[in-house]
Write a protein that holds these residues in place. Structure first.
Motif, PDB file in Angstrom:
ATOM      1  N   ALA A  97     -56.580  11.905 -76.623  1.00  0.00           N
ATOM      2  CA  ALA A  97     -56.977  10.722 -75.637  1.00  0.00           C
ATOM      3  C   ALA A  97     -58.520  10.523 -75.669  1.00  0.00           C
ATOM      4  O   ALA A  97     -59.290  11.262 -76.092  1.00  0.00           O
ATOM      5  CB  ALA A  97     -56.542  11.105 -74.214  1.00  0.00           C
ATOM      6  N   ILE A  98     -58.861   9.473 -75.338  1.00  0.00           N
ATOM      7  CA  ILE A  98     -60.378   9.067 -75.269  1.00  0.00           C
ATOM      8  C   ILE A  98     -60.581   8.201 -74.137  1.00  0.00           C
ATOM      9  O   ILE A  98     -59.941   7.613 -73.297  1.00  0.00           O
ATOM     10  CB  ILE A  98     -60.557   8.151 -76.433  1.00  0.00           C
ATOM     11  N   VAL A  99     -61.915   8.917 -73.483  1.00  0.00           N
ATOM     12  CA  VAL A  99     -62.434   7.922 -72.488  1.00  0.00           C
ATOM     13  C   VAL A  99     -63.065   6.605 -72.495  1.00  0.00           C
ATOM     14  O   VAL A  99     -64.165   6.654 -73.035  1.00  0.00           O
ATOM     15  CB  VAL A  99     -63.496   9.125 -71.493  1.00  0.00           C
ATOM     16  N   ASP A 100     -62.267   5.706 -72.164  1.00  0.00           N
ATOM     17  CA  ASP A 100     -62.675   4.390 -72.439  1.00  0.00           C
ATOM     18  C   ASP A 100     -63.459   3.588 -71.106  1.00  0.00           C
ATOM     19  O   ASP A 100     -63.873   2.418 -71.444  1.00  0.00           O
ATOM     20  CB  ASP A 100     -61.573   3.589 -73.006  1.00  0.00           C
ATOM     21  N   GLU A 101     -63.200   4.186 -69.884  1.00  0.00           N
ATOM     22  CA  GLU A 101     -63.949   3.832 -68.769  1.00  0.00           C
ATOM     23  C   GLU A 101     -64.407   4.840 -67.991  1.00  0.00           C
ATOM     24  O   GLU A 101     -63.561   5.904 -67.700  1.00  0.00           O
ATOM     25  CB  GLU A 101     -62.933   2.772 -68.051  1.00  0.00           C
ATOM     26  N   ILE A 102     -65.443   4.744 -67.521  1.00  0.00           N
ATOM     27  CA  ILE A 102     -65.773   5.923 -66.585  1.00  0.00           C
ATOM     28  C   ILE A 102     -66.837   5.429 -65.503  1.00  0.00           C
ATOM     29  O   ILE A 102     -67.630   4.650 -66.042  1.00  0.00           O
ATOM     30  CB  ILE A 102     -66.535   7.101 -67.210  1.00  0.00           C
ATOM     31  N   ALA A 103     -66.779   5.671 -64.272  1.00  0.00           N
ATOM     32  CA  ALA A 103     -67.538   5.100 -63.258  1.00  0.00           C
ATOM     33  C   ALA A 103     -68.658   6.169 -63.097  1.00  0.00           C
ATOM     34  O   ALA A 103     -68.597   7.383 -63.082  1.00  0.00           O
ATOM     35  CB  ALA A 103     -66.742   4.828 -61.819  1.00  0.00           C
ATOM     36  N   ASP A 104     -70.011   5.491 -62.549  1.00  0.00           N
ATOM     37  CA  ASP A 104     -71.014   6.283 -62.237  1.00  0.00           C
ATOM     38  C   ASP A 104     -70.726   7.019 -60.881  1.00  0.00           C
ATOM     39  O   ASP A 104     -70.088   6.409 -59.949  1.00  0.00           O
ATOM     40  CB  ASP A 104     -72.330   5.262 -61.870  1.00  0.00           C
ATOM     41  N   LEU A 159     -68.498   8.145 -71.569  1.00  0.00           N
ATOM     42  CA  LEU A 159     -67.595   7.307 -72.306  1.00  0.00           C
ATOM     43  C   LEU A 159     -67.601   7.624 -73.828  1.00  0.00           C
ATOM     44  O   LEU A 159     -68.530   7.889 -74.403  1.00  0.00           O
ATOM     45  CB  LEU A 159     -68.347   5.821 -72.112  1.00  0.00           C
ATOM     46  N   GLY A 160     -66.423   7.359 -74.460  1.00  0.00           N
ATOM     47  CA  GLY A 160     -66.009   7.836 -75.892  1.00  0.00           C
ATOM     48  C   GLY A 160     -65.698   9.321 -75.956  1.00  0.00           C
ATOM     49  O   GLY A 160     -65.390   9.580 -77.077  1.00  0.00           O
ATOM     50  N   ASP A 161     -65.984  10.092 -74.959  1.00  0.00           N
ATOM     51  CA  ASP A 161     -65.434  11.352 -75.089  1.00  0.00           C
ATOM     52  C   ASP A 161     -64.064  11.542 -75.582  1.00  0.00           C
ATOM     53  O   ASP A 161     -63.086  10.721 -75.042  1.00  0.00           O
ATOM     54  CB  ASP A 161     -65.653  12.230 -73.984  1.00  0.00           C
ATOM     55  N   GLN A 162     -63.639  12.295 -76.726  1.00  0.00           N
ATOM     56  CA  GLN A 162     -62.157  12.575 -76.969  1.00  0.00           C
ATOM     57  C   GLN A 162     -61.610  13.821 -76.423  1.00  0.00           C
ATOM     58  O   GLN A 162     -62.140  14.952 -76.589  1.00  0.00           O
ATOM     59  CB  GLN A 162     -62.247  12.595 -78.512  1.00  0.00           C
ATOM     60  N   ILE A 163     -60.508  13.741 -75.695  1.00  0.00           N
ATOM     61  CA  ILE A 163     -60.070  14.800 -74.966  1.00  0.00           C
ATOM     62  C   ILE A 163     -59.363  15.612 -75.822  1.00  0.00           C
ATOM     63  O   ILE A 163     -58.161  15.138 -76.496  1.00  0.00           O
ATOM     64  CB  ILE A 163     -59.145  14.484 -73.676  1.00  0.00           C
ATOM     65  N   VAL A 164     -59.501  16.889 -76.089  1.00  0.00           N
ATOM     66  CA  VAL A 164     -58.509  17.662 -76.573  1.00  0.00           C
ATOM     67  C   VAL A 164     -57.699  18.691 -75.786  1.00  0.00           C
ATOM     68  O   VAL A 164     -56.791  18.984 -76.072  1.00  0.00           O
ATOM     69  CB  VAL A 164     -59.672  18.821 -77.704  1.00  0.00           C
ATOM     70  N   LYS A 165     -58.337  19.150 -74.817  1.00  0.00           N
ATOM     71  CA  LYS A 165     -57.604  19.682 -73.777  1.00  0.00           C
ATOM     72  C   LYS A 165     -58.037  19.323 -72.458  1.00  0.00           C
ATOM     73  O   LYS A 165     -59.302  19.408 -72.047  1.00  0.00           O
ATOM     74  CB  LYS A 165     -57.699  21.358 -73.885  1.00  0.00           C
ATOM     75  N   PHE A 166     -57.154  19.031 -71.569  1.00  0.00           N
ATOM     76  CA  PHE A 166     -57.478  18.704 -69.978  1.00  0.00           C
ATOM     77  C   PHE A 166     -56.546  19.567 -69.119  1.00  0.00           C
ATOM     78  O   PHE A 166     -55.344  19.379 -69.095  1.00  0.00           O
ATOM     79  CB  PHE A 166     -57.054  17.450 -69.864  1.00  0.00           C
ATOM     80  N   GLY A 167     -57.174  20.936 -68.819  1.00  0.00           N
ATOM     81  CA  GLY A 167     -56.438  21.930 -68.168  1.00  0.00           C
ATOM     82  C   GLY A 167     -55.228  22.504 -68.985  1.00  0.00           C
ATOM     83  O   GLY A 167     -55.801  22.929 -70.100  1.00  0.00           O
ATOM     84  N   LYS A 226     -52.344  19.541 -73.609  1.00  0.00           N
ATOM     85  CA  LYS A 226     -53.032  19.625 -74.951  1.00  0.00           C
ATOM     86  C   LYS A 226     -52.440  18.458 -75.912  1.00  0.00           C
ATOM     87  O   LYS A 226     -53.248  17.677 -76.528  1.00  0.00           O
ATOM     88  CB  LYS A 226     -52.853  20.800 -75.650  1.00  0.00           C
ATOM     89  N   ALA A 227     -51.326  18.243 -75.747  1.00  0.00           N
ATOM     90  CA  ALA A 227     -50.636  17.082 -76.591  1.00  0.00           C
ATOM     91  C   ALA A 227     -49.307  17.073 -76.076  1.00  0.00           C
ATOM     92  O   ALA A 227     -48.789  17.888 -75.189  1.00  0.00           O
ATOM     93  CB  ALA A 227     -50.622  17.441 -78.085  1.00  0.00           C
ATOM     94  N   GLY A 228     -48.644  16.236 -76.705  1.00  0.00           N
ATOM     95  CA  GLY A 228     -46.934  16.290 -76.197  1.00  0.00           C
ATOM     96  C   GLY A 228     -46.726  14.900 -75.928  1.00  0.00           C
ATOM     97  O   GLY A 228     -47.115  13.836 -76.100  1.00  0.00           O
ATOM     98  N   ASP A 229     -45.492  14.800 -75.273  1.00  0.00           N
ATOM     99  CA  ASP A 229     -45.014  13.370 -74.833  1.00  0.00           C
ATOM    100  C   ASP A 229     -45.486  13.130 -73.410  1.00  0.00           C
ATOM    101  O   ASP A 229     -46.046  14.200 -72.625  1.00  0.00           O
ATOM    102  CB  ASP A 229     -43.439  13.561 -74.737  1.00  0.00           C
ATOM    103  N   ARG A 242     -57.367   6.655 -72.543  1.00  0.00           N
ATOM    104  CA  ARG A 242     -56.524   5.877 -73.474  1.00  0.00           C
ATOM    105  C   ARG A 242     -56.048   6.996 -74.381  1.00  0.00           C
ATOM    106  O   ARG A 242     -56.710   7.692 -75.109  1.00  0.00           O
ATOM    107  CB  ARG A 242     -57.158   4.794 -74.308  1.00  0.00           C
ATOM    108  N   ILE A 243     -54.721   6.981 -74.553  1.00  0.00           N
ATOM    109  CA  ILE A 243     -54.081   7.771 -75.404  1.00  0.00           C
ATOM    110  C   ILE A 243     -54.246   7.339 -77.129  1.00  0.00           C
ATOM    111  O   ILE A 243     -54.345   6.154 -77.374  1.00  0.00           O
ATOM    112  CB  ILE A 243     -52.458   7.804 -75.374  1.00  0.00           C
ATOM    113  N   MET A 244     -54.702   8.143 -77.936  1.00  0.00           N
ATOM    114  CA  MET A 244     -54.950   7.862 -79.317  1.00  0.00           C
ATOM    115  C   MET A 244     -53.968   8.020 -79.954  1.00  0.00           C
ATOM    116  O   MET A 244     -53.019   8.480 -79.961  1.00  0.00           O
ATOM    117  CB  MET A 244     -56.166   8.836 -79.837  1.00  0.00           C
TER     118      MET A 244
END
Length: 224
Positions: free
Chosen positions: A141-148, A159-167, A170-173, A222-224
């Motif tokens: 996933a990618i961070v396409d919006e972020i609030a100050d 903004l633009g960070d690509q998520i490899v792991k969030f807690g 990791k991946a899947g459906d 946003r899911i890549m």
């Protein structure tokens, strides 16, 4: 010799992928500026007329370019994964048991000025820097919006960070549902997050919580 050539080819592919990611991030940041159209926002006003505050042909061209880069990124990543599997297969049959690799997570990287922990793969034998193990996380996933001043921004997400792991995600459906559930379950608790930024992996900590803005994080994935 074949292994050395394959490793050299894979390193070149990883450099090329980093360049693609940098260009993608630049486009995302440009389109997502305050008042901008975003990655999928409407290009017409409330009355159905083309928006006069943006350069519509340019926006369309940038969105098209972003789609091309995403396809190129996927193809290169697939090639890298194939090469990594081949390299690991060769290593299992030819490398002595005591010359493996270990993963170190540095608390900081002063030479790069990085905030957070940069994840490095360091060889235990006496090989040079070009012989680091070619293990890389797969962003989903990618961070396409972020609030100050949001929890996400305070945690170091950009903004633009690509998520490899969030807690534990990791991946899947049903990734969006997984991400939302992970934030809700851990409200008020720090969640370890691994992101890819400019080709490098960073370890962050984001704490979902209620704040003056929307949601528990104040960002959009946003899911890549």
């Amino acid at each position: 010799m074949v292994g050395a050539n394959l490793k050299s080819e894979t390193l070149k592919l990883m450099d090329k992928r980093s360049g693609i990611e940098a260009e993608m991030n630049a486009i995302i940041e440009q389109l997502s500026q305050p008042g901008g159209p975003g990655l999928s926002g409407n290009l017409v006003d409330s009355e159905g007329f083309p928006r006069a505050d943006i350069d519509i042909p340019y926006v369309l061209a940038q969105r098209h370019r972003l789609a091309e880069l995403k396809n190129d990124h996927g193809e290169i990543t697939e090639k890298i994964n194939v090469n990594i599997q081949l390299l690991h297969s060769a290593k299992l049959t030819s490398t002595p048991k005591d010359s493996g690799v270990e993963m170190n997570q540095n608390a900081s990287d002063s030479s790069a000025g990085a905030s957070g922990a940069l994840q490095n793969i360091v060889s235990r034998d006496s090989r040079g820097a070009n012989d680091v193990d070619l293990i890389s996380g797969m962003p989903f996933a990618i961070v396409d919006e972020i609030a100050d001043a949001s929890p996400a921004a305070e945690g170091g997400l950009q903004l633009g960070d690509q998520i490899v792991k969030f807690g534990n995600v990791k991946a899947g459906d049903n990734l969006l549902q997984q991400l939302a559930s992970e934030a809700q379950v851990n409200q008020g608790l720090p969640i370890p997050v691994t992101v890819m930024r400019q080709g490098a992996l960073f370890n962050l900590s984001v704490t979902p919580r209620t704040w003056q803005g929307r949601g528990l994080l104040g960002c959009h994935f946003r899911i890549m």
